[in-house]
Design a protein around this motif. Structure first.
Motif, PDB file in Angstrom:
ATOM      1  N   ARG A 175      -8.956  10.855  19.783  1.00 32.09           N
ATOM      2  CA  ARG A 175      -9.433  11.859  20.462  1.00 32.09           C
ATOM      3  C   ARG A 175     -10.657  11.744  21.332  1.00 32.09           C
ATOM      4  NH1 ARG A 175      -8.249  17.241  16.961  1.00 32.09           N
ATOM      5  NH2 ARG A 175      -6.140  17.057  17.364  1.00 32.09           N
ATOM      6  N   ARG A 176     -10.482  10.626  22.179  1.00 30.47           N
ATOM      7  CA  ARG A 176     -11.702  10.312  22.761  1.00 30.47           C
ATOM      8  C   ARG A 176     -11.919  10.949  24.074  1.00 30.47           C
ATOM      9  NH1 ARG A 176     -16.520   8.444  21.570  1.00 30.47           N
ATOM     10  NH2 ARG A 176     -16.731   6.948  23.415  1.00 30.47           N
ATOM     11  N   GLY A 177     -10.559  11.393  24.647  1.00 28.70           N
ATOM     12  CA  GLY A 177     -10.527  12.349  25.779  1.00 28.70           C
ATOM     13  C   GLY A 177     -10.529  11.332  27.162  1.00 28.70           C
ATOM     14  N   TYR A 178     -10.469   9.940  27.203  1.00 31.49           N
ATOM     15  CA  TYR A 178      -9.986   9.315  28.344  1.00 31.49           C
ATOM     16  C   TYR A 178      -9.058   8.084  28.048  1.00 31.49           C
ATOM     17  CZ  TYR A 178     -13.406   6.174  25.693  1.00 31.49           C
ATOM     18  OH  TYR A 178     -13.964   5.699  24.835  1.00 31.49           O
ATOM     19  N   THR A 179      -8.586   7.459  29.180  1.00 33.55           N
ATOM     20  CA  THR A 179      -7.734   6.581  29.008  1.00 33.55           C
ATOM     21  C   THR A 179      -8.429   5.182  29.304  1.00 33.55           C
ATOM     22  OG1 THR A 179      -6.980   6.454  31.207  1.00 33.55           O
ATOM     23  CG2 THR A 179      -5.705   7.622  29.430  1.00 33.55           C
ATOM     24  N   ARG A 180      -7.653   4.110  29.140  1.00 31.43           N
ATOM     25  CA  ARG A 180      -8.151   2.726  29.527  1.00 31.43           C
ATOM     26  C   ARG A 180      -8.481   2.675  31.088  1.00 31.43           C
ATOM     27  NH1 ARG A 180      -6.962  -2.726  27.614  1.00 31.43           N
ATOM     28  NH2 ARG A 180      -6.595  -3.830  29.732  1.00 31.43           N
ATOM     29  N   GLU A 181      -7.454   3.299  31.837  1.00 28.12           N
ATOM     30  CA  GLU A 181      -7.631   3.203  33.166  1.00 28.12           C
ATOM     31  C   GLU A 181      -8.796   3.875  33.743  1.00 28.12           C
ATOM     32  OE1 GLU A 181      -4.760   4.144  31.692  1.00 28.12           O
ATOM     33  OE2 GLU A 181      -3.875   1.895  31.875  1.00 28.12           O
ATOM     34  N   TRP A 182      -9.055   5.261  33.151  1.00 29.23           N
ATOM     35  CA  TRP A 182     -10.187   5.954  33.240  1.00 29.23           C
ATOM     36  C   TRP A 182     -11.385   5.403  32.971  1.00 29.23           C
ATOM     37  CZ3 TRP A 182     -11.217  11.040  35.196  1.00 29.23           C
ATOM     38  CH2 TRP A 182     -12.545  11.548  34.833  1.00 29.23           C
ATOM     39  N   TYR A 183     -11.237   4.598  31.795  1.00 23.31           N
ATOM     40  CA  TYR A 183     -12.689   3.988  31.544  1.00 23.31           C
ATOM     41  C   TYR A 183     -13.018   2.747  32.514  1.00 23.31           C
ATOM     42  CZ  TYR A 183     -16.020   1.323  28.694  1.00 23.31           C
ATOM     43  OH  TYR A 183     -17.134   0.860  28.326  1.00 23.31           O
ATOM     44  N   MET A 184     -12.060   2.006  32.999  1.00 21.48           N
ATOM     45  CA  MET A 184     -12.311   1.031  33.745  1.00 21.48           C
ATOM     46  C   MET A 184     -12.685   1.638  35.169  1.00 21.48           C
ATOM     47  SD  MET A 184     -12.196  -1.615  32.424  1.00 21.48           S
ATOM     48  CE  MET A 184     -12.584  -2.716  33.974  1.00 21.48           C
ATOM     49  N   GLU A 185     -12.249   2.662  35.512  1.00 16.70           N
ATOM     50  CA  GLU A 185     -12.505   3.405  36.935  1.00 16.70           C
ATOM     51  C   GLU A 185     -13.924   3.568  36.823  1.00 16.70           C
ATOM     52  OE1 GLU A 185     -13.780   5.965  39.772  1.00 16.70           O
ATOM     53  OE2 GLU A 185     -13.727   6.613  37.677  1.00 16.70           O
ATOM     54  N   ARG A 186     -14.553   4.257  35.665  1.00 19.27           N
ATOM     55  CA  ARG A 186     -15.830   4.448  35.513  1.00 19.27           C
ATOM     56  C   ARG A 186     -16.589   3.080  35.623  1.00 19.27           C
ATOM     57  NH1 ARG A 186     -17.997   8.184  36.909  1.00 19.27           N
ATOM     58  NH2 ARG A 186     -16.564   7.605  38.321  1.00 19.27           N
ATOM     59  N   ILE A 187     -16.340   2.229  34.979  1.00 21.23           N
ATOM     60  CA  ILE A 187     -17.168   0.813  34.938  1.00 21.23           C
ATOM     61  C   ILE A 187     -17.043   0.389  36.500  1.00 21.23           C
ATOM     62  CG2 ILE A 187     -16.791  -1.767  34.500  1.00 21.23           C
ATOM     63  CD1 ILE A 187     -17.316  -0.152  32.224  1.00 21.23           C
ATOM     64  N   GLU A 188     -15.911   0.461  37.470  1.00 16.41           N
ATOM     65  CA  GLU A 188     -15.965   0.198  38.678  1.00 16.41           C
ATOM     66  C   GLU A 188     -17.016   0.985  39.507  1.00 16.41           C
ATOM     67  OE1 GLU A 188     -11.870   0.137  39.636  1.00 16.41           O
ATOM     68  OE2 GLU A 188     -11.557  -1.377  38.332  1.00 16.41           O
TER      69      GLU A 188
END
Ligand code: SAH
Ligand code: SF4
Ligand code: F3S
Length: 481
Positions: free
Chosen positions: A312-325
């Motif tokens: 229940r973290r509220g983000y996906t792997r893709e969302w996380y990587m977009e934040r890193i970018e």
């Protein structure tokens, strides 16, 4: 370095209250000495260390003074953590140690503060009779009253959580301070309800502290020689303060700018950012203001979408990587660190490999790594099966640690030949002939002293050697001489 569970290694520290008299009593508390001494140990996250400084202030006001020697204390306190089972086991062991001391000095009171107090409540008083006083994280103002009642032989407890308490008006008594870096709590509680996490139960609802009291504390620290503050919250990105009358609103990005505006030589750090809430606005504030450090702790927990959903973290792997970018784009020289949990409920080998993969892709400078520990009453405990065998959890954790160590070493080796501004924090652990300090990216840098410099000064250091944990170098120029 990491045995069974790495948590204990980096999270558990003991406060040294004696140092108060040396550098930290800059806000000497007003209460007259009542002749009684308290001894306090803290476990858990930075929030708990910061809370112990609030407790110390409340006790000072009531006339208590601190001691480093448990044996001479009238009051032994332990500020506790419930995040993993091992954290609680450590505290239980300490309770037996305190009780040994109490045997030779009857009348000594033993108090449990913080998250374990909140989670276990009265049970702590009843079980094995090791404790006289139980105080939850929002009830520290009540301690003098509770102590009076405990002294009269009643078992005292206050575990009431609050929707408002932020201790905004209390000037913390800085414990174990190096006189250069300090923590400031900017909010309390957490509204997120990640399925594995006990914090929403032990810390209650999220609330933001008045920004003007945060600025005043930052300024006060600057005036007393401090040169770095870390703004603390479980999810700093959801900081949101609304003036009760004017409706003026302060977001985290605005708070960062306000704090950074106190003085260009006051460094600002913060922890913890949440991937689902971290905005570009915060990144732009960091990019624009030199004294907001280029370092973000952005816990990913897992690299697999199904597990992230179960968490229940509220983000996906893709969302996380977009934040890193976004971080890499807006703040090119920013270090990113993370928290990772191995072996959460139903995690498969393929899911685990996705976690290894995201660690590699995000290229964390360092991580805090744990294996999953089921906690009572959490969503996961009530609804999911803790079905990854302990040996498998441990093996996956080892793989994660090995990968992170390799990445940290590579990361640090790239710094060889570079020059960084470093804030001197004190002597290095190994030698009085060397200083240690951190660069903006939060990496520890060790270098030979040169005369005339002292903790709190900024220096420029050229890096000549790197291990996975530390950079070494020499001063090439300094602003203090
Ligand atoms: N508020 C922060 C985390 C606070 S707890 C955030 O949301 O990122 C610090 C870390 O402990 C978490 O990031 C997580 O990695 C770990 N943790 C929390 N509960 C845990 C559990 N039940 N078992 C193992 N690790 C846990
Ligand atoms: Fe726990 Fe999630 Fe809140 Fe962090 S954001 S404290 S992990 S519930
Ligand atoms: Fe532990 Fe409480 Fe912090 S559970 S991690 S001390 S908020």
């Amino acid at each position: 370095m990491y045995d069974d569970n790495p948590t204990i290694q980096h999270l558990v520290k003991t406060i040294d209250p004696m140092r108060q008299g040396e550098v930290l009593d800059y806000k000497a508390q007003s209460g007259a000495d009542n002749g009684k001494r308290f001894y306090i140990e803290s476990f858990g996250c930075q929030m708990n260390f910061s809370d112990s400084e609030i407790v110390a202030a409340v006790l000072h006001e009531a006339g208590y003074r601190s001691t480093l020697r448990m044996e001479e204390a009238d009051l032994i306190l332990v500020n506790t953590c419930s995040i993993r089972e091992k954290a609680e086991d450590t505290v239980r062991k300490r309770l037996y140690v305190y009780n040994k001391v109490k045997k030779s000095k009857p009348g000594t009171l033993i108090g449990v503060l913080g998250c374990m107090a909140e989670r276990m409540k009265r049970q702590l008083l009843e079980e094995e009779k090791l404790v006289d006083l139980v105080v939850g994280p929002d009830a520290y103002r009540d301690m003098p009253k509770l102590l009076d009642s405990a002294e009269e032989g009643h078992r005292a407890i206050n575990v009431q959580l609050s929707r408002e308490e932020t201790y905004a008006d209390i000037s913390p008594v800085r414990l174990q301070s190096n006189g250069v870096t300090a923590f400031i709590s900017i909010m309390r509680g957490c509204d997120n309800m990640c399925s594995f996490c006990v914090v929403p139960f032990t810390r209650g609802r999220e609330r933001s502290r008045d920004p003007y009291s945060i600025i005043a504390e930052t300024r006060d620290l600057y005036d007393n020689g401090y040169r770095e503050v870390t703004l603390l919250g479980q999810n700093v990105d959801s900081y949101n303060w609304v003036h009760p009358e004017t409706q003026e609103t302060v977001t985290f990005a605005r708070l960062l700018r306000m704090c950074a505006g106190v003085h260009p030589e006051m460094r600002i750090r913060f922890s913890t950012s949440h991937p689902k809430d971290m905005t570009d606005e915060v990144l732009y504030a960091m990019a624009e203001m030199d004294n907001i450090c280029n370092y973000i702790h952005l816990p990913v927990q897992s690299g697999n979408n199904r597990i992230l959903e179960l968490m229940r973290r509220g983000y996906t792997r893709e969302w996380y990587m977009e934040r890193i970018e976004a971080i890499r784009r807006i703040i090119p020289d920013c270090a990113i660190s993370s928290d990772i949990i191995a072996g959460f409920c139903t995690e498969t080998e393929a899911d685990h490999r996705e976690t290894l993969d995201i660690i590699r892709r995000a290229n964390f400078s360092m991580s805090y790594m744990f294996y999953y520990s089921e906690r009572p009453n959490t969503f996961a405990q009530r609804n999911l099966q803790d079905n990854v065998p302990l040996e498998v959890k441990k093996r996956r954790l080892t793989e994660i640690i090995q990968l992170q160590n390799t990445l940290s070493l590579e990361h640090n080796k790239k710094d060889i030949g570079r020059q960084f501004e470093v804030l001197i924090e004190g002597d290095s652990k190994k030698s009085k002939a060397e200083f240690k300090g951190r660069n903006s990216q939060n990496k520890m840098v060790v270098f030979p002293k040169i005369p005339g410099l002292r903790p709190g000064d900024y220096v420029h250091v050229e890096i000549t050697e790197a291990s996975s944990a530390t950079l070494r170098g020499h001063i090439i120029q300094n602003s203090a001489l």
